[in-house]
Design an enzyme around this catalytic site. Sequence first.
Site, PDB file in Angstrom:
ATOM      1  CG  ASP A  31      -2.131   0.846   0.984  1.00  0.00           C
ATOM      2  OD1 ASP A  31      -3.282   0.518   0.879  1.00  0.00           O
ATOM      3  OD2 ASP A  31      -1.918   2.352   1.104  1.00  0.00           O
ATOM      4  CB  ILE A  32       0.759   4.245  -2.240  1.00  0.00           C
ATOM      5  CG1 ILE A  32       1.877   5.251  -2.873  1.00  0.00           C
ATOM      6  CG2 ILE A  32      -0.447   4.920  -1.906  1.00  0.00           C
ATOM      7  CD1 ILE A  32       1.583   5.727  -4.103  1.00  0.00           C
ATOM      8  CG  ASN A  87     -12.319  -0.407   4.114  1.00  0.00           C
ATOM      9  OD1 ASN A  87     -12.528  -0.544   5.129  1.00  0.00           O
ATOM     10  ND2 ASN A  87     -11.047   0.349   3.742  1.00  0.00           N
ATOM     11  N   GLY A  93     -15.066   3.777   4.245  1.00  0.00           N
ATOM     12  CA  GLY A  93     -13.862   4.165   3.782  1.00  0.00           C
ATOM     13  C   GLY A  93     -13.103   3.609   2.520  1.00  0.00           C
ATOM     14  CD  GLN A  94     -14.750  -0.034  -2.161  1.00  0.00           C
ATOM     15  OE1 GLN A  94     -15.884  -0.289  -1.764  1.00  0.00           O
ATOM     16  NE2 GLN A  94     -14.545  -0.646  -3.225  1.00  0.00           N
ATOM     17  CG  HIS A 100      -8.667  -2.975  -2.442  1.00  0.00           C
ATOM     18  ND1 HIS A 100      -9.683  -2.174  -2.953  1.00  0.00           N
ATOM     19  CD2 HIS A 100      -8.236  -2.249  -1.099  1.00  0.00           C
ATOM     20  CE1 HIS A 100      -9.930  -1.063  -2.338  1.00  0.00           C
ATOM     21  NE2 HIS A 100      -9.219  -1.182  -1.261  1.00  0.00           N
ATOM     22  CG  HIS A 102      -6.727  -2.828   3.048  1.00  0.00           C
ATOM     23  ND1 HIS A 102      -5.960  -1.431   2.877  1.00  0.00           N
ATOM     24  CD2 HIS A 102      -8.115  -2.363   2.633  1.00  0.00           C
ATOM     25  CE1 HIS A 102      -6.791  -0.718   2.054  1.00  0.00           C
ATOM     26  NE2 HIS A 102      -8.012  -0.974   2.130  1.00  0.00           N
TER      27      HIS A 102
HETATM   28  P1  AMP Z   1      -9.806   1.383   0.407  1.00  0.00           P
HETATM   29  O1  AMP Z   1      -9.750   2.859   1.047  1.00  0.00           O
HETATM   30  O2  AMP Z   1     -10.035   0.510   1.220  1.00  0.00           O
HETATM   31  O3  AMP Z   1     -10.356   1.656  -0.872  1.00  0.00           O
HETATM   32  O4  AMP Z   1      -8.120   1.290   0.015  1.00  0.00           O
HETATM   33  C1  AMP Z   1      -7.346   1.624  -0.902  1.00  0.00           C
HETATM   34  C2  AMP Z   1      -5.993   1.723  -0.781  1.00  0.00           C
HETATM   35  O5  AMP Z   1      -5.413   1.957  -2.038  1.00  0.00           O
HETATM   36  C3  AMP Z   1      -5.407   2.864   0.253  1.00  0.00           C
HETATM   37  O6  AMP Z   1      -5.039   2.154   1.521  1.00  0.00           O
HETATM   38  C4  AMP Z   1      -4.413   3.565  -0.585  1.00  0.00           C
HETATM   39  O7  AMP Z   1      -3.454   3.952   0.065  1.00  0.00           O
HETATM   40  C5  AMP Z   1      -3.953   2.461  -1.528  1.00  0.00           C
HETATM   41  N1  AMP Z   1      -3.648   3.100  -2.967  1.00  0.00           N
HETATM   42  C6  AMP Z   1      -4.214   4.270  -3.550  1.00  0.00           C
HETATM   43  N2  AMP Z   1      -3.415   4.128  -4.861  1.00  0.00           N
HETATM   44  C7  AMP Z   1      -2.451   3.334  -4.746  1.00  0.00           C
HETATM   45  C8  AMP Z   1      -1.030   3.151  -5.322  1.00  0.00           C
HETATM   46  N3  AMP Z   1      -0.869   3.773  -6.747  1.00  0.00           N
HETATM   47  N4  AMP Z   1      -0.556   2.029  -4.905  1.00  0.00           N
HETATM   48  C9  AMP Z   1      -0.365   1.283  -3.831  1.00  0.00           C
HETATM   49  N5  AMP Z   1      -1.441   1.793  -2.952  1.00  0.00           N
HETATM   50  C10 AMP Z   1      -2.511   2.614  -3.454  1.00  0.00           C
END
Ligand code: AMP
Length: 112
Positions: A31-32, A87, A93-94, A100, A102
């Site tokens: 995760d970024i 989520n 919080g999605q 995906h 986590h």
């Molecule tokens: P959610 O809030 O459950 O939709 O999670 C989306 C997740 O994607 C968040 O934790 C972000 O930090 C992560 N995210 C968004 N863009 C990227 C990216 N380019 N590379 C890695 N993680 C990402």
Amino acid sequence: MEKDCVFCKIINGEIPAKRLYEDEKMIIIRDINPKAETHLLLIPKEHYADVASLNERTAADLGQCLLKLRELQDVLGIGGGFRLIVNKGVRAGQTVFHLHIHILAGRRIPGF
Ligand code: AMP
């Protein structure tokens, strides 16, 4: 593939991300914006918005991904324990509407 989906872009290489694991059904990346010492994302390659959009076929595929995750625990460095979070929806919080999972692990996993 969805045109404006960040995870589809990662899967097809338009956005760079180091793949910790990849097979025909999924990728696992970091995760970024990590919320734990180790914060990975298991991302099915097929685009669907969320867990409520699963059908029998994609649910079976996701089950295969989880079985693979079981095999990969030690390779990924999460064998000591991990938490899976999915989520669904803005209220939960999605922010990325491509399913995906986590994977949180490490010394301190934040509580709910
Ligand atoms: P959610 O809030 O459950 O939709 O999670 C989306 C997740 O994607 C968040 O934790 C972000 O930090 C992560 N995210 C968004 N863009 C990227 C990216 N380019 N590379 C890695 N993680 C990402």
